[in-house]
Design a protein around this motif. Structure first.
Motif, PDB file in Angstrom:
ATOM      1  N   LEU A   1       0.788  -1.231   0.000  1.00  0.00           N
ATOM      2  CA  LEU A   1       0.000   0.000   0.000  1.00  0.00           C
ATOM      3  C   LEU A   1       0.823   1.286   0.000  1.00  0.00           C
ATOM      4  O   LEU A   1       0.403   2.272  -0.622  1.00  0.00           O
ATOM      5  N   VAL A   2       1.957   1.311   0.682  1.00  0.00           N
ATOM      6  CA  VAL A   2       2.736   2.560   0.748  1.00  0.00           C
ATOM      7  C   VAL A   2       3.204   3.019  -0.630  1.00  0.00           C
ATOM      8  O   VAL A   2       3.038   4.197  -0.971  1.00  0.00           O
ATOM      9  N   PRO A   3       3.779   2.134  -1.473  1.00  0.00           N
ATOM     10  CA  PRO A   3       4.142   2.605  -2.820  1.00  0.00           C
ATOM     11  C   PRO A   3       2.929   3.084  -3.629  1.00  0.00           C
ATOM     12  O   PRO A   3       3.025   4.062  -4.377  1.00  0.00           O
TER      13      PRO A   3
ATOM     14  N   ALA B   1       2.630   6.825  -5.033  1.00  0.00           N
ATOM     15  CA  ALA B   1       2.383   7.035  -6.465  1.00  0.00           C
ATOM     16  C   ALA B   1       1.109   7.840  -6.681  1.00  0.00           C
ATOM     17  O   ALA B   1       1.064   8.738  -7.535  1.00  0.00           O
ATOM     18  N   GLY B   2       0.075   7.554  -5.895  1.00  0.00           N
ATOM     19  CA  GLY B   2      -1.178   8.298  -6.021  1.00  0.00           C
ATOM     20  C   GLY B   2      -1.024   9.757  -5.646  1.00  0.00           C
ATOM     21  O   GLY B   2      -1.574  10.642  -6.317  1.00  0.00           O
ATOM     22  N   VAL B   3      -0.264  10.034  -4.586  1.00  0.00           N
ATOM     23  CA  VAL B   3      -0.039  11.422  -4.173  1.00  0.00           C
ATOM     24  C   VAL B   3       0.778  12.163  -5.226  1.00  0.00           C
ATOM     25  O   VAL B   3       0.463  13.307  -5.596  1.00  0.00           O
ATOM     26  N   VAL B   4       1.842  11.528  -5.739  1.00  0.00           N
ATOM     27  CA  VAL B   4       2.667  12.159  -6.779  1.00  0.00           C
ATOM     28  C   VAL B   4       1.820  12.440  -8.012  1.00  0.00           C
ATOM     29  O   VAL B   4       1.893  13.532  -8.601  1.00  0.00           O
ATOM     30  N   TRP B   5       1.003  11.486  -8.398  1.00  0.00           N
ATOM     31  CA  TRP B   5       0.126  11.661  -9.559  1.00  0.00           C
ATOM     32  C   TRP B   5      -0.842  12.820  -9.328  1.00  0.00           C
ATOM     33  O   TRP B   5      -1.041  13.662 -10.207  1.00  0.00           O
ATOM     34  N   ALA B   6      -1.433  12.897  -8.143  1.00  0.00           N
ATOM     35  CA  ALA B   6      -2.384  13.965  -7.836  1.00  0.00           C
ATOM     36  C   ALA B   6      -1.700  15.323  -7.829  1.00  0.00           C
ATOM     37  O   ALA B   6      -2.256  16.312  -8.325  1.00  0.00           O
ATOM     38  N   VAL B   7      -0.497  15.387  -7.289  1.00  0.00           N
ATOM     39  CA  VAL B   7       0.231  16.666  -7.243  1.00  0.00           C
ATOM     40  C   VAL B   7       0.622  17.103  -8.655  1.00  0.00           C
ATOM     41  O   VAL B   7       0.493  18.292  -9.005  1.00  0.00           O
ATOM     42  N   LEU B   8       1.101  16.159  -9.463  1.00  0.00           N
ATOM     43  CA  LEU B   8       1.544  16.509 -10.810  1.00  0.00           C
ATOM     44  C   LEU B   8       0.394  16.919 -11.724  1.00  0.00           C
ATOM     45  O   LEU B   8       0.558  17.810 -12.564  1.00  0.00           O
ATOM     46  N   THR B   9      -0.747  16.285 -11.582  1.00  0.00           N
ATOM     47  CA  THR B   9      -1.869  16.634 -12.450  1.00  0.00           C
ATOM     48  C   THR B   9      -2.622  17.852 -11.934  1.00  0.00           C
ATOM     49  O   THR B   9      -3.223  18.584 -12.720  1.00  0.00           O
ATOM     50  N   GLY B  10      -2.624  18.038 -10.643  1.00  0.00           N
ATOM     51  CA  GLY B  10      -3.335  19.183 -10.068  1.00  0.00           C
ATOM     52  C   GLY B  10      -4.846  19.033 -10.061  1.00  0.00           C
ATOM     53  O   GLY B  10      -5.556  19.946  -9.634  1.00  0.00           O
ATOM     54  N   ALA B  11      -5.349  17.895 -10.508  1.00  0.00           N
ATOM     55  CA  ALA B  11      -6.798  17.686 -10.551  1.00  0.00           C
ATOM     56  C   ALA B  11      -7.277  17.182  -9.185  1.00  0.00           C
ATOM     57  O   ALA B  11      -6.717  16.246  -8.616  1.00  0.00           O
TER      58      ALA B  11
ATOM     59  N   VAL C   1      -8.138   1.919   2.657  1.00  0.00           N
ATOM     60  CA  VAL C   1      -7.879   0.474   2.719  1.00  0.00           C
ATOM     61  C   VAL C   1      -6.855   0.166   3.812  1.00  0.00           C
ATOM     62  O   VAL C   1      -7.002  -0.783   4.584  1.00  0.00           O
ATOM     63  N   GLY C   2      -5.819   0.999   3.912  1.00  0.00           N
ATOM     64  CA  GLY C   2      -4.806   0.812   4.949  1.00  0.00           C
ATOM     65  C   GLY C   2      -5.381   0.940   6.354  1.00  0.00           C
ATOM     66  O   GLY C   2      -5.067   0.130   7.237  1.00  0.00           O
ATOM     67  N   VAL C   3      -6.230   1.922   6.570  1.00  0.00           N
ATOM     68  CA  VAL C   3      -6.865   2.102   7.878  1.00  0.00           C
ATOM     69  C   VAL C   3      -7.777   0.919   8.186  1.00  0.00           C
ATOM     70  O   VAL C   3      -7.779   0.388   9.306  1.00  0.00           O
ATOM     71  N   TRP C   4      -8.551   0.493   7.186  1.00  0.00           N
ATOM     72  CA  TRP C   4      -9.447  -0.651   7.382  1.00  0.00           C
ATOM     73  C   TRP C   4      -8.655  -1.908   7.733  1.00  0.00           C
ATOM     74  O   TRP C   4      -9.023  -2.651   8.642  1.00  0.00           O
ATOM     75  N   LEU C   5      -7.537  -2.159   7.026  1.00  0.00           N
ATOM     76  CA  LEU C   5      -6.706  -3.326   7.331  1.00  0.00           C
ATOM     77  C   LEU C   5      -6.090  -3.214   8.724  1.00  0.00           C
ATOM     78  O   LEU C   5      -5.967  -4.212   9.438  1.00  0.00           O
TER      79      LEU C   5
END
Length: 169
Positions: A39-41, A45-55, A68-72
């Motif tokens: 989950l960490v990678p 990757a999701g945070v980097v993608w969100a920052v780069l796209t700005g959407a 999912v991490g909190v639920w697990l």
């Protein structure tokens, strides 16, 4: 024909006069570590993608991974606490599950051999698994999360009980 009344589903998974031996809490730590390795990678990757796209909508991906991490983190320790085994005179009981409960009863006379397994994550957390092999090919009789000395003791005890039961046939 006599009937003692309806049997509750809890009674199916909690036989009377059984003292359950729990598995090590280290099993929860091992499972959570494996989840974090996955989950960490994905989160990064999701945070980097969100920052780069700005959407703003892209932030739902890392939020879902975090959820999912909190639920697990909540679920896995509960699952591990639900795992246990009990040795009786003629069989071994293995229970697991919270929502979908399972109780496996393995007669000692049906055991063919007993394995002890420990992968790299298991070894790093000081735990092992005992796998029972029976005459039935689809029996899922395994106990994960045992301390190595308990796994060795259980392996030897089950093997000797299995041999004694086979000798009596």
């Amino acid at each position: 024909m006599t009937s003692s009344g309806p049997v509750s589903t809890d009674a199916l998974f909690q036989p009377a006069d059984i003292v359950w031996t729990p598995v090590s809490p280290r099993l929860a730590a091992a499972r959570l570590t494996v989840a974090a390795i996955v989950l960490v990678p994905l989160l990064v990757a999701g945070v980097v993608w969100a920052v780069l796209t700005g959407a703003a909508a892209v932030w739902t991906a890392p939020a879902a991974v975090l959820a999912v991490g909190v639920w697990l983190g909540w679920l896995v320790p509960r699952q591990v606490r639900a795992v246990g085994y009990a040795e009786r005179a003629d069989d071994l009981l293995i229970r697991r599950g919270i929502m979908f409960k399972t109780l496996v009863v393995v007669p000692y006379g049906r055991m063919q051999y007993v394995d002890v397994n420990a992968g790299p994550v298991d070894r790093s957390f000081g735990i092992a698994a005992v796998q029972l092999h029976t005459a039935a090919p689809n029996t899922d009789a395994s106990i994960h999360g045992l301390r190595p000395e308990e796994a060795a003791r259980l392996r030897d005890r089950l093997a000797s009980r299995g041999e004694a039961r086979l000798a009596g046939l």
